[in-house]
Enzyme design. Sequence first.
Site, PDB file in Angstrom:
ATOM      1  N   ARG A 158     -63.875  30.230  11.670  1.00 22.15           N
ATOM      2  CA  ARG A 158     -62.710  30.495  12.566  1.00 22.15           C
ATOM      3  C   ARG A 158     -62.781  32.129  12.757  1.00 22.15           C
ATOM      4  O   ARG A 158     -61.641  32.609  13.177  1.00 22.15           O
ATOM      5  CB  ARG A 158     -61.217  30.299  11.969  1.00 22.15           C
ATOM      6  CG  ARG A 158     -61.132  28.816  11.496  1.00 22.15           C
ATOM      7  CD  ARG A 158     -60.681  28.061  12.936  1.00 22.15           C
ATOM      8  NE  ARG A 158     -60.392  26.762  13.021  1.00 22.15           N
ATOM      9  CZ  ARG A 158     -58.857  26.520  12.841  1.00 22.15           C
ATOM     10  NH1 ARG A 158     -58.078  27.546  13.135  1.00 22.15           N
ATOM     11  NH2 ARG A 158     -58.411  25.285  12.728  1.00 22.15           N
ATOM     12  N   ARG A 184     -57.118  34.275  16.076  1.00 24.97           N
ATOM     13  CA  ARG A 184     -55.945  34.939  16.069  1.00 24.97           C
ATOM     14  C   ARG A 184     -55.676  36.386  15.274  1.00 24.97           C
ATOM     15  O   ARG A 184     -54.721  36.957  15.354  1.00 24.97           O
ATOM     16  CB  ARG A 184     -54.648  34.177  15.730  1.00 24.97           C
ATOM     17  CG  ARG A 184     -54.417  33.066  16.822  1.00 24.97           C
ATOM     18  CD  ARG A 184     -53.460  31.858  16.488  1.00 24.97           C
ATOM     19  NE  ARG A 184     -54.104  31.312  15.347  1.00 24.97           N
ATOM     20  CZ  ARG A 184     -53.464  30.133  14.826  1.00 24.97           C
ATOM     21  NH1 ARG A 184     -52.347  29.710  15.435  1.00 24.97           N
ATOM     22  NH2 ARG A 184     -54.007  29.419  13.786  1.00 24.97           N
ATOM     23  N   ARG A 188     -56.179  35.302  25.029  1.00 24.63           N
ATOM     24  CA  ARG A 188     -55.209  34.209  24.727  1.00 24.63           C
ATOM     25  C   ARG A 188     -54.036  34.002  25.272  1.00 24.63           C
ATOM     26  O   ARG A 188     -53.450  33.146  25.692  1.00 24.63           O
ATOM     27  CB  ARG A 188     -55.094  33.914  23.339  1.00 24.63           C
ATOM     28  CG  ARG A 188     -54.230  33.103  22.783  1.00 24.63           C
ATOM     29  CD  ARG A 188     -54.754  31.397  23.160  1.00 24.63           C
ATOM     30  NE  ARG A 188     -54.017  30.393  22.346  1.00 24.63           N
ATOM     31  CZ  ARG A 188     -52.710  30.299  22.834  1.00 24.63           C
ATOM     32  NH1 ARG A 188     -52.028  30.565  23.941  1.00 24.63           N
ATOM     33  NH2 ARG A 188     -51.956  29.290  21.990  1.00 24.63           N
ATOM     34  N   ASP A 206     -62.683  23.525  20.048  1.00 24.45           N
ATOM     35  CA  ASP A 206     -61.949  22.812  19.105  1.00 24.45           C
ATOM     36  C   ASP A 206     -62.546  21.536  18.715  1.00 24.45           C
ATOM     37  O   ASP A 206     -63.119  20.854  19.558  1.00 24.45           O
ATOM     38  CB  ASP A 206     -60.538  22.771  19.389  1.00 24.45           C
ATOM     39  CG  ASP A 206     -59.665  22.557  17.999  1.00 24.45           C
ATOM     40  OD1 ASP A 206     -59.371  23.339  17.375  1.00 24.45           O
ATOM     41  OD2 ASP A 206     -59.611  21.122  17.806  1.00 24.45           O
ATOM     42  N   TYR A 229     -57.090  12.511  12.539  1.00 27.12           N
ATOM     43  CA  TYR A 229     -56.318  13.144  13.688  1.00 27.12           C
ATOM     44  C   TYR A 229     -55.661  11.800  14.694  1.00 27.12           C
ATOM     45  O   TYR A 229     -54.600  11.922  14.877  1.00 27.12           O
ATOM     46  CB  TYR A 229     -56.827  14.183  14.440  1.00 27.12           C
ATOM     47  CG  TYR A 229     -56.805  15.556  13.817  1.00 27.12           C
ATOM     48  CD1 TYR A 229     -55.459  16.289  13.781  1.00 27.12           C
ATOM     49  CD2 TYR A 229     -58.045  15.998  13.183  1.00 27.12           C
ATOM     50  CE1 TYR A 229     -55.552  17.511  12.995  1.00 27.12           C
ATOM     51  CE2 TYR A 229     -57.864  17.345  12.422  1.00 27.12           C
ATOM     52  CZ  TYR A 229     -56.745  17.861  12.349  1.00 27.12           C
ATOM     53  OH  TYR A 229     -56.756  19.088  11.570  1.00 27.12           O
TER      54      TYR A 229
END
Length: 344
Positions: free
Chosen positions: A23, A27, A36, A72, A149
Amino acid sequence: MDYTFLKACRGEETDYTPIWIMRQAGRYLPEYHTVRDKVTFLELCKTPELAAEVSIQPVDIIGVDAAIMFSDILVPIEKMGAHLEFREKQGPVFPSPIRDQAAVDRLGIPDPEDDLGYVMDTIRILRRELEGKAPLIGFSGAPFTLATYLIEGGSSRTFLNTKMMMYNDPGLYKSLMDKITDCTTTYLKGQIAAGVQALQIFDSWVGILAPCDFAEFALPYVNRIITELKKVSDIPIIYFANNGATLIEQSLTSGADVLGIDWRINLSDVVKRVDGRAAIQGNMEPLALFLPPDKLEKRIANVLEEAKGARGHIFNLGHGIVQQTDPEKAKLAVELVHKLSRRA
Ligand code: CP3
């Protein structure tokens, strides 16, 4: 150009231990927010110029030894025909979970170029822009993690629906897993053709399985993907079974060149159990990046020490870097790994 990261994956001697961070594009970096803020997360994934830009940021800003393409694990799943939303504070949501045969039958196998061309374009841009600078890692989710998911409809704490399907309707579960496995194999072959130089398969949730269930319901599908990929390419394949300390011996049979290791186990233990049958990647506790610099240095030295004797070590965190991390600390960690591991 023979990159240190790729040599370590192959178990060859390196001048220092390479590092990248799961990752790493994300962020915690102010530069990520600048990009973003103008688009949604899925738009960012689907705009190759922007996805490439944020993939390169950690290479330029914190100095990691490999780039991972920005996307992703759920991006190809959306193209199987399952409507996907990323909701603020909730993360990924599939509003229509897959719970019956009709829903499985409706899922398709996306074509990498026709349906996921933005990912392939991102890879092509990245290979051009990273030339001589860093190798490019592609990735996918592992079938079990992707299935959770789809079956749960999003993230889950208990994975009740997934386990119910596994136990009560194994035929349905298998037909879903077969389809996800075919989709993932095709997708990863597309990434290889587009130019990725290594692949990581993320099995983020597999650690919730009993070893016997891992053997029956998750591992064979990972093994099938890797077997198919090895027929067309010899790029290194990393299998990251998060929370998988009890699954290491089984994970070795996946055929992966590198095992990604989370932070809940000492690497010295892993080195013994792997016994030269794969390279290892990991495994500093992600929140160790909040330690003061002197303690961070000790922590890194300790991970490096424990990895001695491994047939190839790639430094990484035991899971993704968290959003609240100070980028300066991530940069310091990269410098420390390089300094402390440098061979005379
Ligand atoms: O590693 C990288 O830097 C490349 C990009 C990458 C992302 N997701 C970007 C992302 C990779 C490799 C992933 C993989 C991924 N996605 C996994 C496996 C790795 C892991 O952490 O176990 C999983 C389980 C997902 C699913 C996912 N995507 C969740 C649960 C969430 C929401 C939770 C969260 O962290 O916000 C995402 C969103 C996501 N994927 C973000 C990023 C940068 C945050 C989106 C934003 O900018 O708002």
